[in-house]
Design an enzyme around this catalytic site. Structure first.
Site, PDB file in Angstrom:
ATOM      1  N   ASP A  70     -10.486 -11.822  11.448  1.00 12.15           N
ATOM      2  CA  ASP A  70      -9.450 -12.006  10.437  1.00 12.15           C
ATOM      3  C   ASP A  70      -8.064 -11.944  11.078  1.00 12.15           C
ATOM      4  O   ASP A  70      -7.499 -10.857  11.237  1.00 12.15           O
ATOM      5  CB  ASP A  70      -9.616 -10.908   9.373  1.00 12.15           C
TER       6      ASP A  70
ATOM      7  N   ASP B  15       2.219   2.084   3.409  1.00 13.80           N
ATOM      8  CA  ASP B  15       3.178   1.151   4.002  1.00 13.80           C
ATOM      9  C   ASP B  15       4.602   1.616   3.773  1.00 13.80           C
ATOM     10  O   ASP B  15       5.466   1.430   4.625  1.00 13.80           O
ATOM     11  CB  ASP B  15       3.073  -0.249   3.371  1.00 13.80           C
TER      12      ASP B  15
ATOM     13  N   ASP C  68      -5.194 -13.363   9.996  1.00  7.77           N
ATOM     14  CA  ASP C  68      -4.097 -13.250   9.020  1.00  7.77           C
ATOM     15  C   ASP C  68      -2.862 -14.054   9.408  1.00  7.77           C
ATOM     16  O   ASP C  68      -1.736 -13.563   9.313  1.00  7.77           O
ATOM     17  CB  ASP C  68      -3.698 -11.785   8.826  1.00  7.77           C
TER      18      ASP C  68
ATOM     19  N   HIS D 214       0.862  -1.179   0.000  1.00  6.57           N
ATOM     20  CA  HIS D 214       0.000   0.000   0.000  1.00  6.57           C
ATOM     21  C   HIS D 214       0.904   1.236   0.000  1.00  6.57           C
ATOM     22  O   HIS D 214       2.039   1.193   0.482  1.00  6.57           O
ATOM     23  CB  HIS D 214      -0.847   0.089   1.274  1.00  6.57           C
TER      24      HIS D 214
ATOM     25  N   GLU E  81      -8.806 -13.829  -0.805  1.00  3.58           N
ATOM     26  CA  GLU E  81      -8.019 -14.140   0.394  1.00  3.58           C
ATOM     27  C   GLU E  81      -8.669 -15.280   1.167  1.00  3.58           C
ATOM     28  O   GLU E  81      -9.890 -15.327   1.315  1.00  3.58           O
ATOM     29  CB  GLU E  81      -7.897 -12.914   1.291  1.00  3.58           C
TER      30      GLU E  81
ATOM     31  N   GLU F 228     -10.669  -6.936  -4.018  1.00  5.28           N
ATOM     32  CA  GLU F 228     -10.517  -7.987  -3.021  1.00  5.28           C
ATOM     33  C   GLU F 228     -11.790  -8.102  -2.190  1.00  5.28           C
ATOM     34  O   GLU F 228     -12.099  -7.216  -1.399  1.00  5.28           O
ATOM     35  CB  GLU F 228      -9.327  -7.682  -2.108  1.00  5.28           C
TER      36      GLU F 228
ATOM     37  N   ASP G  38      -0.328 -12.274   2.487  1.00  3.62           N
ATOM     38  CA  ASP G  38      -1.010 -11.304   3.339  1.00  3.62           C
ATOM     39  C   ASP G  38      -1.152 -11.942   4.724  1.00  3.62           C
ATOM     40  O   ASP G  38      -2.241 -12.218   5.202  1.00  3.62           O
ATOM     41  CB  ASP G  38      -2.375 -10.966   2.734  1.00  3.62           C
TER      42      ASP G  38
ATOM     43  N   ASP H  42      -4.553 -14.207  -1.951  1.00  2.00           N
ATOM     44  CA  ASP H  42      -3.771 -13.928  -0.753  1.00  2.00           C
ATOM     45  C   ASP H  42      -3.679 -15.207   0.061  1.00  2.00           C
ATOM     46  O   ASP H  42      -4.699 -15.836   0.371  1.00  2.00           O
ATOM     47  CB  ASP H  42      -4.432 -12.846   0.100  1.00  2.00           C
TER      48      ASP H  42
ATOM     49  N   HIS I 240     -10.717 -14.000   4.234  1.00  2.00           N
ATOM     50  CA  HIS I 240     -11.957 -13.341   3.856  1.00  2.00           C
ATOM     51  C   HIS I 240     -13.002 -14.363   3.402  1.00  2.00           C
ATOM     52  O   HIS I 240     -14.197 -14.204   3.680  1.00  2.00           O
ATOM     53  CB  HIS I 240     -11.701 -12.333   2.742  1.00  2.00           C
TER      54      HIS I 240
END
Length: 433
Positions: free
Chosen positions: A305, A102, A307, A99, A266, A230, A337, A294, A269
């Site tokens: 979530d 980031d 991750d 991003h 993802e 996404e 991710d 992802d 998700h």
């Protein structure tokens, strides 16, 4: 160069018998699997945000990580870029993703923020040339700043819509300049908490117009990559306009964008939407909008979530099987991710997490390839639908209810159900995973 990963060398391939946590047991980039190298089949990417920008916080606790680049403005951002590309080289991964927020600190204005991102992009361009690492995709962070608390494209304030449009333009420009294979829109704030203060139709129309502008600008600047959405359900917004693959497809069709935009799916998700990862992949493939994925997982007990890095080869094998069935990845890839746990404080933990996740994908690829080559699942599917291959069955699809009803009456049809053989097929899959 930095000394953050001092003492950690390039991750080698040592084979399934290795007990070295910093060695690959299954991932051999040059190994050919179904006509492509493993690197080409998986197209692994490291996510900039979780690996280098996430401080280790969660909804109930603050920062646990101490990184030398967390404070210090642009000087810290330059150090972060050095560390990031060192890690890409250690892992031997071909891609990365980011991003805009980031990679560089947000400035006092959008113009200053964009200058910061472009300065880091200059560094990225040089490092890409030096290392051969490429950009899988870039995106704009339209969710962290408080201005986006009510959405970006769906915000009731037209000035926020305008700011988001300008930020996406700048992020797409940078992605194009760095040779990104895709550009992603993540709509975590595109939704609502309550209908009491929401005009749903207006917000959907604005979201559709915003995406159309992105597609138009892509063509204007000659960006050859794929625009991706996404799907994201229930977090952080309660009702989201991009809930799952099927919802996104309906949205794209409504605005005539189903030939222009694909999806980045993802694992976490998919689970939050009540689906499996392979279901979302197969849905996207059936609808012609499969783009990228992802790689992560959720803690099934937490309900949000988390991750985490993927560690379940059988689950990933089915997902990759359906990716292969769809023709494999083209501009997309397996983007990690994923974030290490708040208690995993050491640089070695960051490397080991990626090594393990990449190995899971590689092991799953080998299993999916073996299932594909065996052909047992495809054969069972063909047999189950064999009745539709007859000329009479195909003609029925172009017929009408009256004609079909007359045939049923004339032939006295009394069809009986046949086994779906689910347990036998599950047992067959378990032979390979």
């Amino acid at each position: 160069m930095s000394d953050f990963f001092a003492g950690i060398g390039k991750v080698p391939f040592e084979g399934p018998e290795s007990d070295d946590p910093l060695a690959y047991r299954y991932y051999e980039p040059a190994r050919v699997v179904l006509g492509k190298t493993m690197e080409e089949q998986l197209r692994i990417a490291v996510a900039y945000w979780h690996s280098f920008a996430w401080p280790g916080g969660d909804p109930f606790g603050g920062q646990t990580f101490e990184r030398p680049w967390f404070d210090g403005g642009m000087e810290a951002a330059r150090l972060k870029a050095d560390v990031a590309f060192e890690m890409f080289s250690i892992l031997g991964t071909p891609f990365y993703t980011f991003h805009d927020r980031d990679v560089a600190p947000e400035g006092r204005s959008l113009a200053e923020s964009s200058r910061n991102v472009r300065e880091i992009a200059d560094i990225f361009a040089k490092k890409q040339e030096e290392t051969g690492v490429r950009l899988l995709w870039g995106t704009a962070n339209l969710f962290s700043n408080r201005r986006f608390m009510s959405g970006a494209a769906t915000n009731p304030d037209p000035d926020v819509f305008a700011y988001a449009a300008a930020q996406v333009k700048d992020a797409l420009d940078v992605t194009h300049r760095l040779g990104g294979a895709n550009y992603v829109l993540w709509g975590g704030r595109e939704g609502y908490e309550t209908l009491l203060n929401t005009d749903m139709k207006q917000e959907l129309d604005h979201a559709g117009r915003f995406l159309s502008m992105v597609v138009d600008y892509k063509h204007k600047i000659g960006f050859p990559g794929t625009i991706l959405i996404e799907p994201k359900p229930q977090e952080p917004t309660k009702h989201q306009y991009d809930y799952d693959v099927a919802t996104v497809f309906g949205f794209l069709q409504r605005f005539g964008l189903e030939k222009e935009v694909k999806v980045n799916i993802e694992v976490g998700h998919a689970v939050l939407a009540g689906h499996s990862f392979e279901h979302e992949i197969a849905t996207a493939a059936a609808l012609g909008i499969f783009g990228s994925v992802d790689a992560n997982r959720n803690d099934y007990q937490s309900g949000w979530d988390t991750d985490q890095f993927p560690n379940n080869a059988p689950e990933m094998a089915l997902a990759i099987y359906y990716i292969l069935k769809a023709g494999g990845l083209t501009t997309g890839g397996f983007n990690f991710d994923s974030k290490i746990r708040r208690q995993s404080l050491d640089p070695q933990d960051l490397i080991a997490a990626h090594v393990g996740g990449i190995d899971i994908c590689a092991k799953a690829l080998l299993a999916a390839a073996a299932m594909t080559e065996d052909g047992g699942l495809a054969k069972a599917l063909k047999e189950r639908y064999a009745g539709w291959e007859s000329a009479e069955a195909q003609a029925m699809l172009g017929s009408d209810l009256e004609t079909i009803a007359a045939r049923v009456d004339r032939e006295g049809l009394e069809p009986q159900p046949r086994s779906g053989r689910q347990e036998m097929l599950e047992n067959w899959v378990n032979r390979f995973v």
